[in-house]
Design a protein around this motif. Structure first.
Motif, mmCIF file in Angstrom:
data_model
loop_
_atom_site.group_PDB
_atom_site.id
_atom_site.type_symbol
_atom_site.label_atom_id
_atom_site.label_comp_id
_atom_site.label_asym_id
_atom_site.label_seq_id
_atom_site.Cartn_x
_atom_site.Cartn_y
_atom_site.Cartn_z
ATOM 1 N N MET A 1 -27.958 30.586 -15.656
ATOM 2 C CA MET A 1 -27.372 30.008 -16.839
ATOM 3 C C MET A 1 -27.103 31.137 -17.826
ATOM 4 S SD MET A 1 -29.109 27.115 -19.158
ATOM 5 C CE MET A 1 -28.201 26.414 -20.450
ATOM 6 N N GLY A 2 -25.980 31.064 -18.512
ATOM 7 C CA GLY A 2 -25.624 32.093 -19.472
ATOM 8 C C GLY A 2 -26.469 32.022 -20.732
ATOM 9 N N LEU A 3 -26.906 33.169 -21.198
ATOM 10 C CA LEU A 3 -27.675 33.266 -22.434
ATOM 11 C C LEU A 3 -26.829 33.998 -23.456
ATOM 12 C CD1 LEU A 3 -30.364 32.773 -23.906
ATOM 13 C CD2 LEU A 3 -31.116 34.989 -23.058
ATOM 14 N N ALA A 4 -26.446 33.284 -24.491
ATOM 15 C CA ALA A 4 -25.565 33.851 -25.523
ATOM 16 C C ALA A 4 -26.361 34.768 -26.438
ATOM 17 C CB ALA A 4 -24.929 32.725 -26.341
ATOM 18 N N LEU A 5 -26.193 36.068 -26.244
ATOM 19 C CA LEU A 5 -26.845 37.058 -27.093
ATOM 20 C C LEU A 5 -25.836 37.562 -28.116
ATOM 21 C CD1 LEU A 5 -28.628 39.145 -24.311
ATOM 22 C CD2 LEU A 5 -29.612 37.328 -25.710
ATOM 23 N N ALA B 1 -28.678 27.254 -25.736
ATOM 24 C CA ALA B 1 -28.809 27.553 -24.305
ATOM 25 C C ALA B 1 -30.269 27.475 -23.869
ATOM 26 C CB ALA B 1 -28.231 28.925 -23.986
ATOM 27 N N LYS B 2 -31.155 28.030 -24.685
ATOM 28 C CA LYS B 2 -32.583 28.007 -24.342
ATOM 29 C C LYS B 2 -33.132 26.588 -24.351
ATOM 30 C CE LYS B 2 -35.184 31.538 -25.454
ATOM 31 N NZ LYS B 2 -35.957 32.478 -26.271
ATOM 32 N N ASP B 3 -32.686 25.779 -25.299
ATOM 33 C CA ASP B 3 -33.138 24.382 -25.365
ATOM 34 C C ASP B 3 -32.677 23.606 -24.135
ATOM 35 O OD1 ASP B 3 -34.325 24.907 -27.815
ATOM 36 O OD2 ASP B 3 -32.738 23.929 -28.993
ATOM 37 N N PHE B 4 -31.409 23.797 -23.741
ATOM 38 C CA PHE B 4 -30.880 23.117 -22.563
ATOM 39 C C PHE B 4 -31.605 23.594 -21.306
ATOM 40 C CE2 PHE B 4 -27.659 22.568 -19.163
ATOM 41 C CZ PHE B 4 -27.610 21.189 -19.189
ATOM 42 N N ALA B 5 -31.832 24.892 -21.206
ATOM 43 C CA ALA B 5 -32.551 25.448 -20.052
ATOM 44 C C ALA B 5 -33.951 24.860 -19.968
ATOM 45 C CB ALA B 5 -32.608 26.967 -20.151
ATOM 46 N N ALA B 6 -34.596 24.692 -21.115
ATOM 47 C CA ALA B 6 -35.950 24.119 -21.138
ATOM 48 C C ALA B 6 -35.943 22.690 -20.601
ATOM 49 C CB ALA B 6 -36.516 24.163 -22.550
ATOM 50 N N LEU B 7 -34.906 21.928 -20.943
ATOM 51 C CA LEU B 7 -34.788 20.557 -20.411
ATOM 52 C C LEU B 7 -34.634 20.573 -18.899
ATOM 53 C CD1 LEU B 7 -32.400 18.846 -23.004
ATOM 54 C CD2 LEU B 7 -34.807 18.325 -22.599
ATOM 55 N N LEU B 8 -33.825 21.486 -18.398
ATOM 56 C CA LEU B 8 -33.640 21.585 -16.953
ATOM 57 C C LEU B 8 -34.941 21.955 -16.256
ATOM 58 C CD1 LEU B 8 -30.214 23.459 -16.800
ATOM 59 C CD2 LEU B 8 -30.636 21.045 -16.303
ATOM 60 N N ASN C 1 -23.858 40.648 -30.077
ATOM 61 C CA ASN C 1 -23.302 41.880 -29.504
ATOM 62 C C ASN C 1 -24.315 43.010 -29.450
ATOM 63 O OD1 ASN C 1 -20.841 40.841 -28.845
ATOM 64 N ND2 ASN C 1 -19.879 41.413 -30.768
ATOM 65 N N SER C 2 -25.299 42.982 -30.344
ATOM 66 C CA SER C 2 -26.327 44.026 -30.336
ATOM 67 C C SER C 2 -27.455 43.698 -29.356
ATOM 68 C CB SER C 2 -26.896 44.215 -31.751
ATOM 69 O OG SER C 2 -27.531 43.028 -32.178
ATOM 70 N N GLY C 3 -27.341 42.558 -28.671
ATOM 71 C CA GLY C 3 -28.353 42.200 -27.682
ATOM 72 C C GLY C 3 -29.492 41.366 -28.225
ATOM 73 N N GLU C 4 -29.400 40.964 -29.479
ATOM 74 C CA GLU C 4 -30.469 40.162 -30.076
ATOM 75 C C GLU C 4 -30.370 38.716 -29.604
ATOM 76 O OE1 GLU C 4 -30.604 40.603 -34.301
ATOM 77 O OE2 GLU C 4 -30.407 42.770 -34.173
ATOM 78 N N VAL C 5 -31.498 38.041 -29.618
ATOM 79 C CA VAL C 5 -31.584 36.663 -29.151
ATOM 80 C C VAL C 5 -31.679 35.721 -30.347
ATOM 81 C CG1 VAL C 5 -32.756 35.197 -27.462
ATOM 82 C CG2 VAL C 5 -32.918 37.657 -27.251
ATOM 83 N N ARG C 6 -30.891 35.971 -31.382
ATOM 84 C CA ARG C 6 -31.008 35.171 -32.603
ATOM 85 C C ARG C 6 -29.670 34.581 -33.029
ATOM 86 N NH1 ARG C 6 -33.314 39.094 -36.803
ATOM 87 N NH2 ARG C 6 -33.185 40.700 -35.255
ATOM 88 N N SER C 7 -29.153 33.662 -32.258
ATOM 89 C CA SER C 7 -27.935 32.986 -32.686
ATOM 90 C C SER C 7 -28.087 31.501 -32.367
ATOM 91 C CB SER C 7 -26.710 33.567 -31.976
ATOM 92 O OG SER C 7 -26.629 33.093 -30.655
ATOM 93 N N PRO C 8 -27.357 30.655 -33.058
ATOM 94 C CA PRO C 8 -27.438 29.222 -32.758
ATOM 95 C C PRO C 8 -27.083 28.927 -31.292
ATOM 96 C CG PRO C 8 -26.323 29.557 -34.845
ATOM 97 C CD PRO C 8 -26.509 30.916 -34.221
ATOM 98 N N SER C 9 -26.108 29.631 -30.745
ATOM 99 C CA SER C 9 -25.722 29.412 -29.348
ATOM 100 C C SER C 9 -26.855 29.802 -28.402
ATOM 101 C CB SER C 9 -24.478 30.228 -29.005
ATOM 102 O OG SER C 9 -23.377 29.758 -29.723
ATOM 103 N N THR C 10 -27.579 30.854 -28.752
ATOM 104 C CA THR C 10 -28.705 31.287 -27.927
ATOM 105 C C THR C 10 -29.768 30.206 -27.891
ATOM 106 O OG1 THR C 10 -28.293 33.578 -28.536
ATOM 107 C CG2 THR C 10 -30.449 33.087 -27.602
ATOM 108 N N GLN C 11 -30.082 29.645 -29.041
ATOM 109 C CA GLN C 11 -31.097 28.597 -29.091
ATOM 110 C C GLN C 11 -30.640 27.352 -28.348
ATOM 111 O OE1 GLN C 11 -34.267 29.211 -30.234
ATOM 112 N NE2 GLN C 11 -34.587 27.341 -29.078
#
Length: 96
Positions: free
Chosen positions: A1-5, A19-26, A7-17
Motif C-alpha cells: 500500500m502506498g504511504l504518502a510521505l 493511509a495509515k488508518d486504512f492500513a490499520a483497518l486492513l 517530499n522531505s520524507g517526513e510522515v506528517r501529512s493528512p494523506s499519510t495518516q
C-alpha cells in the motif's frame, strides 16, 4: 500500500495518516499490509499517460489507477534489485 510521505520524507501529512488508518483497518481484518513510499507516483503516472497521448483532462478518471501501477512497479523493481521486500510491514499490534 502506498504511504504518502512529504517530499522531505517526513510522515506528517493528512494523506499519510489516512493511509495509515486504512492500513490499520486492513491489518485488523487479517490482511497483511506493507507500506511503500509513494512520493512522486502521481507525477510519474501523469508523465506516462501524457506520453501515451492522453491529455490531462482525459487522464483525470484514471490517474489514481495509473499511480497505483507506478507504486506497485516501483515496489517490485526494488524487491528484485535488493532481494528484500520493500517498505515496512504493519503488524496487527501496531495499528495506525
Amino acid at each position: 500500500m502506498g504511504l504518502a510521505l512529504t517530499n522531505s520524507g517526513e510522515v506528517r501529512s493528512p494523506s499519510t495518516q489516512d493511509a495509515k488508518d486504512f492500513a490499520a483497518l486492513l491489518v485488523t481484518g487479517g490482511v497483511p499490509v506493507r507500506l511503500v513510499d509513494e512520493r512522486l507516483s502521481t507525477v510519474s503516472a501523469q508523465s506516462a499517460l501524457r506520453a501515451s497521448g492522453r491529455s490531462s483532462k482525459q487522464s483525470r478518471s484514471v490517474i489514481d489507477q495509473a499511480a497505483a501501477v507506478v507504486i506497485l512497479q516501483h515496489a517490485l523493481d526494488a524487491e528484485r534489485a535488493s532481494g528484500a521486500a520493500p517498505g515496512s510491514v504493519l503488524h496487527p499490534a501496531e495499528g495506525a
